[in-house]
Scaffold this motif. Structure first.
Motif, short mmCIF file in Angstrom:
data_model
loop_
_atom_site.label_atom_id
_atom_site.label_comp_id
_atom_site.label_asym_id
_atom_site.label_seq_id
_atom_site.Cartn_x
_atom_site.Cartn_y
_atom_site.Cartn_z
N SER A 122 -59.17 3.44 -7.28
CA SER A 122 -59.44 4.45 -8.30
C SER A 122 -58.31 4.53 -9.31
O SER A 122 -58.55 4.67 -10.52
CB SER A 122 -59.65 5.81 -7.65
N MET B 128 -63.07 8.47 -17.16
CA MET B 128 -61.93 8.92 -16.36
C MET B 128 -62.30 10.15 -15.53
O MET B 128 -61.94 10.26 -14.36
CB MET B 128 -60.73 9.23 -17.26
N ALA C 146 -62.37 10.18 -11.39
CA ALA C 146 -61.61 11.18 -10.62
C ALA C 146 -62.55 11.98 -9.71
O ALA C 146 -62.26 12.18 -8.53
CB ALA C 146 -60.86 12.10 -11.57
N MET D 61 -58.79 2.77 -17.95
CA MET D 61 -59.46 3.65 -18.91
C MET D 61 -58.44 4.49 -19.68
O MET D 61 -58.63 4.79 -20.86
CB MET D 61 -60.42 4.58 -18.17
N LEU D 62 -57.32 4.85 -19.01
CA LEU D 62 -56.28 5.62 -19.68
C LEU D 62 -55.63 4.80 -20.80
O LEU D 62 -55.37 5.32 -21.90
CB LEU D 62 -55.22 6.06 -18.67
N THR E 161 -58.59 1.55 -11.75
CA THR E 161 -59.66 1.73 -12.73
C THR E 161 -59.34 2.86 -13.70
O THR E 161 -59.57 2.74 -14.90
CB THR E 161 -60.99 2.03 -12.01
N PHE E 162 -58.82 3.96 -13.17
CA PHE E 162 -58.46 5.11 -14.01
C PHE E 162 -57.37 4.72 -15.02
O PHE E 162 -57.45 5.10 -16.20
CB PHE E 162 -57.96 6.26 -13.12
N SER E 163 -56.40 3.94 -14.56
CA SER E 163 -55.30 3.51 -15.44
C SER E 163 -55.81 2.64 -16.58
O SER E 163 -55.37 2.76 -17.72
CB SER E 163 -54.23 2.77 -14.65
N SER F 214 -64.42 6.34 -22.79
CA SER F 214 -63.30 6.23 -21.85
C SER F 214 -62.95 7.57 -21.18
O SER F 214 -62.66 7.61 -19.98
CB SER F 214 -62.07 5.67 -22.57
N THR G 8 -57.97 4.69 -23.63
CA THR G 8 -57.98 5.98 -24.32
C THR G 8 -56.78 6.13 -25.25
O THR G 8 -56.91 6.59 -26.40
CB THR G 8 -57.96 7.13 -23.29
#
Length: 333
Positions: free
Chosen positions: A262, A292, A296, A269-270, A265-267, A288, A273
């Protein structure tokens, strides 16, 4: 001696290769957090939902110009002229040194030719030194957008049903139907919170939103499947263990993998962004940022909400210990 303490002592008899976290004892906290986020997301609807032109119908008029123009001034003047909100968006022309100005008007029947001429004259009046030239004018049919939206909803419902059936058969040793329903409830809460993020961030409900929803349909349930797989394996490896301890051990064994996946993947998208914010790419932000939020919430559901909900369901059915899975007998030739 309390029941929880007794169960904790019994769990120590099982040799596991990970530090066991007692997720099930915090189930009430997980339920409250999940329900609170769902409630906030649903209530956000009353703050106003921005539905894109492609779903509502209307007219898009595009002009070319040079120099700089004031978007806010144009939007305000044209809103007064046509009697509905006008969205103004600037862009760069690929085949010349000019820039483009796109005006979006929401309406059921579009703008008449006379009304479009009034808009063009008003834009030229507001930008006398920018050499404004009409490039294109198109009416957007709300019916086609509505059909696309309906097809996406049907696809989401169909995917949920297939998911329940898949989990029911794959994890029938651990009461597959209840596991499938819990997984879909967790997925549904992920989608609702993602919707709330879109509304609260004032993004439009458009094709980007539908792309996020369809992406999360496959991604958000991945960790839940992994945890179910662990539960099924430990059901055989740890026969006679209390169902709460079984889920705590399985969840703990999957925790590191789930969080790392997670975060990765989150990073990504960050980073997308941040780049979109720097470059001013609002169309990418509307994908994006909800992604996120979905990642989460999906991680929280997979690790905390869904396993706790499944344990609660089994306990209500009077099941405290799962029967070991039957091993297939080997046949000799």
């Amino acid at each position: 001696m309390s029941k929880q303490t007794k169960e904790a002592k019994e769990a120590k008899h099982f040799d596991v290769d990970v530090k066991v976290h007692d997720f099930c004892s915090k189930s009430k906290v997980f339920f409250i957090i999940g329900l609170a986020l769902i409630l906030i997301s649903l209530l956000s609807t009353f703050t106003g939902v921005n539905v894109a032109l492609e779903f509502k119908g209307g007219t898009i008029i595009t002009y070319s110009y040079v120099g700089d123009v004031d978007e806010n001034s144009i939007s305000k003047e044209l809103t007064s002229l046509v009697g509905s909100t006008v969205k103004v968006q600037q862009g760069d022309s690929l085949d010349s040194d000019t820039k483009t100005l796109s005006l979006s008007f929401t309406s059921n029947d579009g703008l008449t030719i006379d009304r479009q001429n009034d808009v063009t004259n008003k834009v030229k009046e507001l930008c006398p030194d920018n050499d404004v030239t009409l490039l294109d004018a198109n009416d957007v049919n709300a019916r086609s957008g509505g059909e696309f939206f309906a097809k996406c909803i049907v696809a989401a419902i169909f995917a949920a049903l297939i998911l329940i059936i898949y989990i029911a058969f794959r994890f029938k040793q651990i009461s597959g139907w209840s596991a499938g329903v819990c997984a879909v409830l967790g997925l549904l809460s992920t989608l609702i919170v993602t919707y709330g993020c879109v509304v609260l961030c004032r993004f439009e409900i458009d094709s980007n939103f539908m792309a996020v929803i369809l992406t999360l349909l496959g991604y958000a349930v991945n960790d839940t499947i992994v945890i179910y797989d662990r539960i099924r394996e430990n059901q055989t490896l740890l026969p006679g263990i209390q169902i709460r301890d079984l889920v705590n051990i399985s969840d703990s064994q999957s925790l590191r993998r789930s969080i790392r996946t997670s975060i990765t993947t989150f990073s990504s998208m960050l980073v997308v962004t941040i780049v979109a914010l720097v470059m001013g790419l609002d169309s990418i932000l509307s994908f994006s940022i909800p992604m996120m939020a979905g990642i989460a919430m999906g991680t929280f559901n997979s690790i905390c909400f869904v396993p706790s909900l499944w344990v609660w369901w089994q306990t209500k059915r009077g099941i405290t210990v799962l029967k070991p899975a039957k091993k297939k007998a080997k046949t000799s030739v």
